[in-house]
Design a protein around this motif. Structure first.
Motif, PDB file in Angstrom:
ATOM      1  N   GLU A   1      -4.377  -3.314  -2.861  1.00 16.45           N
ATOM      2  CA  GLU A   1      -4.237  -4.721  -4.095  1.00 16.45           C
ATOM      3  C   GLU A   1      -4.220  -3.351  -5.000  1.00 16.45           C
ATOM      4  O   GLU A   1      -4.248  -2.463  -5.047  1.00 16.45           O
TER       5      GLU A   1
ATOM      6  N   ARG B   1      -4.666  -8.899   1.605  1.00 16.70           N
ATOM      7  CA  ARG B   1      -4.805  -9.390   0.321  1.00 16.70           C
ATOM      8  C   ARG B   1      -3.026 -10.169   0.393  1.00 16.70           C
ATOM      9  O   ARG B   1      -2.681  -8.806   0.369  1.00 16.70           O
TER      10      ARG B   1
ATOM     11  N   ASP C   1      -9.994 -14.492  -2.441  1.00 15.28           N
ATOM     12  CA  ASP C   1     -10.081 -14.661  -1.285  1.00 15.28           C
ATOM     13  C   ASP C   1     -11.598 -14.171  -0.606  1.00 15.28           C
ATOM     14  O   ASP C   1     -12.152 -15.848   0.462  1.00 15.28           O
TER      15      ASP C   1
ATOM     16  N   LEU D   1     -11.522  -9.938   4.391  1.00 13.15           N
ATOM     17  CA  LEU D   1     -12.383  -8.503   3.629  1.00 13.15           C
ATOM     18  C   LEU D   1     -11.744  -7.442   3.032  1.00 13.15           C
ATOM     19  O   LEU D   1     -11.997  -6.669   2.049  1.00 13.15           O
TER      20      LEU D   1
ATOM     21  N   ALA E   1      -9.391 -10.348  -5.529  1.00 12.10           N
ATOM     22  CA  ALA E   1      -9.116 -11.624  -5.327  1.00 12.10           C
ATOM     23  C   ALA E   1     -10.236 -12.494  -4.930  1.00 12.10           C
ATOM     24  O   ALA E   1     -11.327 -12.123  -4.389  1.00 12.10           O
TER      25      ALA E   1
ATOM     26  N   ARG F   1       1.114  -9.061   5.413  1.00 14.38           N
ATOM     27  CA  ARG F   1      -0.265  -9.153   4.395  1.00 14.38           C
ATOM     28  C   ARG F   1      -1.260  -7.730   4.733  1.00 14.38           C
ATOM     29  O   ARG F   1      -1.282  -7.436   5.839  1.00 14.38           O
ATOM     30  N   LEU F   2      -1.122  -7.169   3.339  1.00 15.03           N
ATOM     31  CA  LEU F   2      -1.759  -5.567   4.569  1.00 15.03           C
ATOM     32  C   LEU F   2      -3.269  -5.391   3.301  1.00 15.03           C
ATOM     33  O   LEU F   2      -3.736  -6.424   2.173  1.00 15.03           O
TER      34      LEU F   2
END
Ligand code: FAD
Ligand code: ZN
Lengths: 416, 89
Positions: free
Chosen positions: A253, B43, B23, B40, B21, A249-250
């Motif tokens: 976005e 994503r 999140d 934080l 998002a 998971r990076l």
């Protein structure tokens, strides 16, 4: 085939029948020493420097579409080295030096044009910030000249100097800044890599990454499985999906950024100009089109097209700055998918999986970075060590607090 | 693009501020640094269906919008106060 002026003339005399394809179209081999996922500017430059400087020639670039179908062929082509933070500063400085030798290096006309970049400022506070930035650029041994209002007027007499809402106080001139022909950069690196034995494989989408006991062993693709002990993920806006194939998971976005071009006009804008109020930047292409753009559309998107509110905003900003362009007709607009990080700086690093490397997070500034990114990523993949110019582009810097927020806008992906 | 505000109905995208998002609704229960990094910075960044946070400026409501990042189609929206704010452990 070496290109030269003589070659152009003789081919012209004999009907241009002697030109050959600039690279081969090989079928994928079952195994390579290294695989690069993504045939954009960064992937192709990495392949080139791996082959040329590190002697790794049994390698392949896997591209899901055609070479240069991504952002490398969609950007507004600005090349500059006007960064402020340590880490960014030396990296982009190195990149600009590579640009300055690129045409000779690649024997390819990338139309690098150092026409000067002028960032305008419109308040005392902005002037202070630009003075500071200019000093940082000079400290990095790059060039910066502070222009006052009259200095700007001399170079850009057509700006609206009577605008009372956003008065022009002056500008920071970066004489070595400018533009280049974006496709040509991809093609030049592709040809250089191919000549040195690199297989450039198009229409080959990577659909899975094979990992055994914490070591990468190859990739699954739309053209079958291919083995390799080193894999570099260099897919810009698609980084999230490709990294997910390795269970990662990076801090990225993806957002859409638009650009616009007008019909061809006679030479009218000699520099690259950016407006300091309401993000807008513009230059004129060699074909005569005014090429301009502004901010992201600001919401996560994988559509290669934007929405109308940003079109309106960009047009308004352009008209505020230089009303003379109001009669030009916009020919086309398009969008590209930007890999936005929470601090606006890129990542060139190893991952927690042996042999798996990542180069991403170029936000909307990755065109000028192409040569240095390829250079540093090749160094990393060949030696397993970060290059000194990319040592701060760490994947874990958000977790450790070593962020590089050039614009100081805070930890939100769309704010950089 | 139009976004359905639960209070105001279909409104133009320009009336909304975007913060990423959803999140951010799942605040970590612990002070474990890895959990906070995840919350934080990291994503899923999906190409397709997503849920993200928008703020409707005229009425001052934070909403969760279900939409598609590839087609820009918007499926629906709920006020954040009506969405269960799971805590991620
Ligand atoms: C409108 C716009 C304006 C911009 N203006 C500037 C500017 O003025 N100056 C500047 O410095 N930068 C600018 N940029 C940013 C710059 O273009 C990008 O940061 C840079 O091109 C990204 O790196 P790349 O060239 O490697 O990406 P890309 O060309 O997008 O390459 C990534 C490649 O990976 C491929 N790929 C993806 N997934 C897979 C898969 N699963 N398998 C195989 N292949 C895959 C894609 O098809 C693509 O070809 C701009 C961008 C846009 C969109
Ligand atoms: Zn509302």
């Amino acid at each position: 085939m070496r290109y030269s002026g003589l070659k152009v003339i003789t081919e012209g005399l004999f009907g241009n029948k002697g030109w050959k394809p600039a690279w081969r179209d090989p079928a994928p081999k079952p195994e390579y020493d290294a695989i690069i996922v993504g045939g954009g500017g960064h992937g192709l430059a990495t392949a080139y420097y791996l082959a040329k400087d590190h002697g790794l020639t049994n390698i392949a670039v896997l591209e899901k579409g055609y070479l240069g179908s991504g952002n490398i062929g969609r950007n507004t082509t600005i090349v500059r080295a006007n960064y402020f933070l340590q880490g960014n500063s030396e990296f982009y400085s190195h990149s600009l030096k590579l640009w300055e030798g690129l045409e000779a290096e690649l024997n390819y006309n990338v139309m690098h044009s150092q026409r000067g970049l002028i960032n305008l400022f419109h308040s005392d506070g902005q002037r202070d910030a630009f003075v500071r930035r200019g000093n940082a650029m000079i400290n990095q041994s790059d060039d910066a000249v502070l222009l006052d209002r009259e200095g700007v007027r001399k170079l850009l007499p057509y700006l609206d100097f009577d605008n009372t809402r956003f008065p022009i106080y002056g500008g920071l001139l970066h004489p070595r800044g400018g533009t280049a022909r974006h496709d040509a950069v991809a093609w030049g690196y592709a040809r250089g890599a191919d000549t040195r034995g690199v297989d450039l494989i198009q229409n080959c989408e990577v659909t899975g990454i094979d990992i055994e006991n914490g070591q990468v062993t190859g990739v699954q693709t739309s053209r079958g499985a291919i083995r390799a002990k080193k894999v570099g993920m260099i897919v810009a806006g698609r980084s999230g999906q490709v990294a997910a194939m390795a269970g990662m998971r990076l801090p990225v976005e993806s957002h859409v950024l638009q650009a616009f071009v007008t019909e061809g006009l006679k030479p009218v804008i000699d520099h690259v100009i950016s407006f300091g109020m309401g993000h807008f930047y513009i230059s004129q292409s060699d074909k005569g089109g005014l090429v301009f753009g502004g901010d992201l559309d600001f919401y996560a998107s994988y559509a290669s097209r934007g929405n109308l509110p940003m079109v309106e905003h960009v047009m308004e900003a352009g008209m505020t700055l230089m009303p003379m362009i109001g009669r030009a007709k916009v020919l086309r607009s398009w969008g590209g998918i930007m890999d936005m990080t929470p601090d606006g700086s890129p990542i060139i690093d190893k991952t927690h999986i042996n042999g798996l490397y990542i180069d991403c997070g170029w936000n909307y500034g990755g065109f000028k970075a192409v040569p240095a990114s390829g250079w540093c990523m090749a160094h990393l993949m060949a030696t397993d060590k970060s290059h000194q110019f990319a040592r701060r582009f760490r994947l874990d810097r958000f977790a450790t607090g070593h962020v590089m927020d050039e614009e100081g806008t805070g930890s939100q992906h769309n704010l950089h | 693009m139009r976004i359905p505000c639960p209070h105001c109905g279909q409104r133009d995208r320009r009336e909304f501020y975007y913060s990423g998002a959803d999140d951010l609704l799942h605040r970590p229960a612990t002070d474990d640094p890895a959990a906070w990094d995840n919350y934080l910075h990291l994503r899923d960044n999906p190409a397709g269906d997503t849920r993200d946070l928008w703020y409707h400026e005229p009425c001052g409501t934070w909403i969760v919008v279900s939409r598609n990042t590839v087609t820009h189609a918007v499926d629906g929206a709920q006020a954040v106060t009506d969405v269960a704010q799971g805590v991620r452990t």
